[in-house]
Design a protein around this motif. Structure first.
Motif, mmCIF file in Angstrom:
data_model
loop_
_atom_site.group_PDB
_atom_site.id
_atom_site.type_symbol
_atom_site.label_atom_id
_atom_site.label_comp_id
_atom_site.label_asym_id
_atom_site.label_seq_id
_atom_site.Cartn_x
_atom_site.Cartn_y
_atom_site.Cartn_z
ATOM 1 N N VAL A 64 -8.360 -24.451 7.675
ATOM 2 C CA VAL A 64 -9.581 -24.827 8.399
ATOM 3 C C VAL A 64 -10.283 -25.940 7.630
ATOM 4 C CG1 VAL A 64 -11.895 -24.042 9.059
ATOM 5 C CG2 VAL A 64 -9.910 -22.611 9.555
ATOM 6 N N LYS A 65 -10.625 -27.028 8.330
ATOM 7 C CA LYS A 65 -11.258 -28.187 7.683
ATOM 8 C C LYS A 65 -12.729 -28.327 8.069
ATOM 9 C CE LYS A 65 -7.400 -29.507 5.811
ATOM 10 N NZ LYS A 65 -7.148 -29.111 4.429
ATOM 11 N N CYS A 70 -16.742 -26.756 16.491
ATOM 12 C CA CYS A 70 -15.554 -26.052 16.971
ATOM 13 C C CYS A 70 -14.710 -25.824 15.738
ATOM 14 C CB CYS A 70 -14.784 -26.907 17.983
ATOM 15 S SG CYS A 70 -14.253 -28.483 17.305
ATOM 16 N N THR A 71 -13.589 -25.131 15.891
ATOM 17 C CA THR A 71 -12.736 -24.884 14.736
ATOM 18 C C THR A 71 -11.708 -26.011 14.625
ATOM 19 O OG1 THR A 71 -13.097 -22.540 15.020
ATOM 20 C CG2 THR A 71 -11.250 -23.171 13.633
ATOM 21 N N VAL A 72 -11.703 -26.682 13.469
ATOM 22 C CA VAL A 72 -10.790 -27.787 13.205
ATOM 23 C C VAL A 72 -9.834 -27.347 12.099
ATOM 24 C CG1 VAL A 72 -10.590 -30.191 12.453
ATOM 25 C CG2 VAL A 72 -12.608 -29.455 13.749
ATOM 26 N N VAL A 84 -9.341 -25.523 18.437
ATOM 27 C CA VAL A 84 -8.135 -24.687 18.549
ATOM 28 C C VAL A 84 -8.474 -23.269 19.027
ATOM 29 C CG1 VAL A 84 -6.919 -25.967 16.740
ATOM 30 C CG2 VAL A 84 -8.250 -23.954 16.106
ATOM 31 N N GLU A 85 -9.761 -22.897 19.025
ATOM 32 C CA GLU A 85 -10.128 -21.481 19.124
ATOM 33 C C GLU A 85 -9.817 -20.822 20.476
ATOM 34 O OE1 GLU A 85 -12.195 -23.965 18.232
ATOM 35 O OE2 GLU A 85 -14.020 -23.955 19.432
ATOM 36 N N HIS A 86 -9.970 -21.546 21.581
ATOM 37 C CA HIS A 86 -9.770 -20.874 22.871
ATOM 38 C C HIS A 86 -8.279 -20.659 23.174
ATOM 39 C CE1 HIS A 86 -13.909 -22.727 24.043
ATOM 40 N NE2 HIS A 86 -14.010 -21.789 23.121
ATOM 41 N N LEU A 87 -7.450 -21.592 22.695
ATOM 42 C CA LEU A 87 -6.001 -21.420 22.840
ATOM 43 C C LEU A 87 -5.502 -20.310 21.911
ATOM 44 C CD1 LEU A 87 -3.172 -22.159 23.794
ATOM 45 C CD2 LEU A 87 -3.187 -24.077 22.188
#
Ligand SMILES: [Zn+2]
Length: 314
Positions: A64-65, A70-72, A84-87
């Motif tokens: 995680v960066k 959102c989550t990167v 990436v979180e919803h996928l």
């Protein structure tokens, strides 16, 4: 697909799945191809540029960066994949252990702001059980992170993942909402997957000025004005906000690298808090263990008692 895949064996998707959409921050078109993958591959992104692979990034919390909006996730060479979180929530929510996610952009498409388009696409091809036993990350000790009036904690649980999420927004449109579930593919599909991401109109201008949320619109975000929802269709259900936070938690905790056996509870949480709790858990190698279901000749031999096969240390 039925719920029989809540089981002792690892799974993958039955066939390739191609999904097209738009990046919510870039506003650019994106294609994603989900590929079936062998046991112990886990969930991993393959980033391509003009047909050539430029990076391979396992969907793990150590990659995680950034967690601002959102989550990167990314690698050390600076290649990143955002949102990436919803996928990941769809894959983890449907108990898919192994999948290679090929993406030709820096951002997973936002679709309708929920996990439902991904769930529908996966349900269309189905899930395949593999021979290898499923491996879980079993929480042995409670870890807790507090930040101001927000907190999250992950503790032991008898089996599976229990989620208890509470939100509390000053906006009267949202207010205080709490929901708790024993997560399963059926619960994820029916109670969580459809809940869309949401944002305040007051934040949109600021984000646009920063070159963010360029693809955000009323087809992929529930927009909250001072005293009303701006989307003409309104909410999909009265608790859509807390359900979406639950969806985000499934995706964020999905970065554990394995399905979790544990109970997660949060108050006023979000991506940042979810990831901090997971990071804190993983840092304490006495707080968890990798366990696996015993090898079974026939599927559907539930319930099982997972046996400890390895101490922490992955
Ligand atoms: Zn979200």
């Amino acid at each position: 697909m039925s719920n029989r895949f809540i089981g002792a064996r690892q799974t993958t998707i039955a066939r390739d799945i191609e999904v097209h959409g738009t990046g919510v921050h870039s506003g650019a078109p994106v294609s994603v191809i989900l590929h079936p993958a062998a046991a112990d591959t886990g969930l991993r992104f393959i980033v391509t540029k003009r047909g050539r692979i430029t990076a391979e990034i396992p969907a793990k919390v150590c990659n995680v960066k950034n967690l601002t909006l959102c989550t990167v996730i990314g690698n050390d060479e600076g290649v990143t994949v955002s949102t990436v979180e919803h996928l990941l929530a769809a894959l983890r929510g449907l108990h898919i252990d192994n999948c290679v996610i090929e993406i030709d952009s820096k951002e997973v498409p936002i679709m309708d702001g929920s996990s439902k388009p991904f769930v529908d696409a996966i349900d269309e091809v189905g899930v395949r059980e593999l021979a290898a036993p499923r491996r879980f990350l079993k929480v042995l000790k409670t870890v807790r992170v507090e930040e101001g009036d927000c907190w999250g904690e992950l503790g032991p649980h008898s089996s599976g993942l229990h989620l208890d999420v509470e939100i509390d927004f000053p906006s009267p449109i949202i207010g205080r909402q709490r929901m708790a579930f024993e997560m399963s593919p059926g619960v994820f599909r029916n109670e969580v997957a459809h809940a869309r991401t949401f944002g305040f109109m007051s934040d949109v201008e600021r984000l646009w000025k920063a070159g963010l949320a360029l693809g955000a619109n009323l087809t992929n975000t529930v927009a909250i004005g001072d005293d009303r929802i701006m989307n003409r269709e309104g909410l999909r259900d009265p608790q859509e906000f807390v359900r979406h936070k639950m969806l985000d938690a499934v995706g964020d905790l999905g970065l554990a690298g394995h399905p979790i056996i544990g109970a997660y509870r949060s108050l006023r949480g979000g991506h940042r808090l979810n990831s901090l709790v997971l990071q804190k858990l993983l840092e304490d190698t006495t707080a968890w263990a990798i366990v696996q279901a015993p090898r079974v000749r026939e599927p559907r031999t539930l319930p099982f008692e997972p046996a400890v096969v390895a101490a922490a240390g992955e």
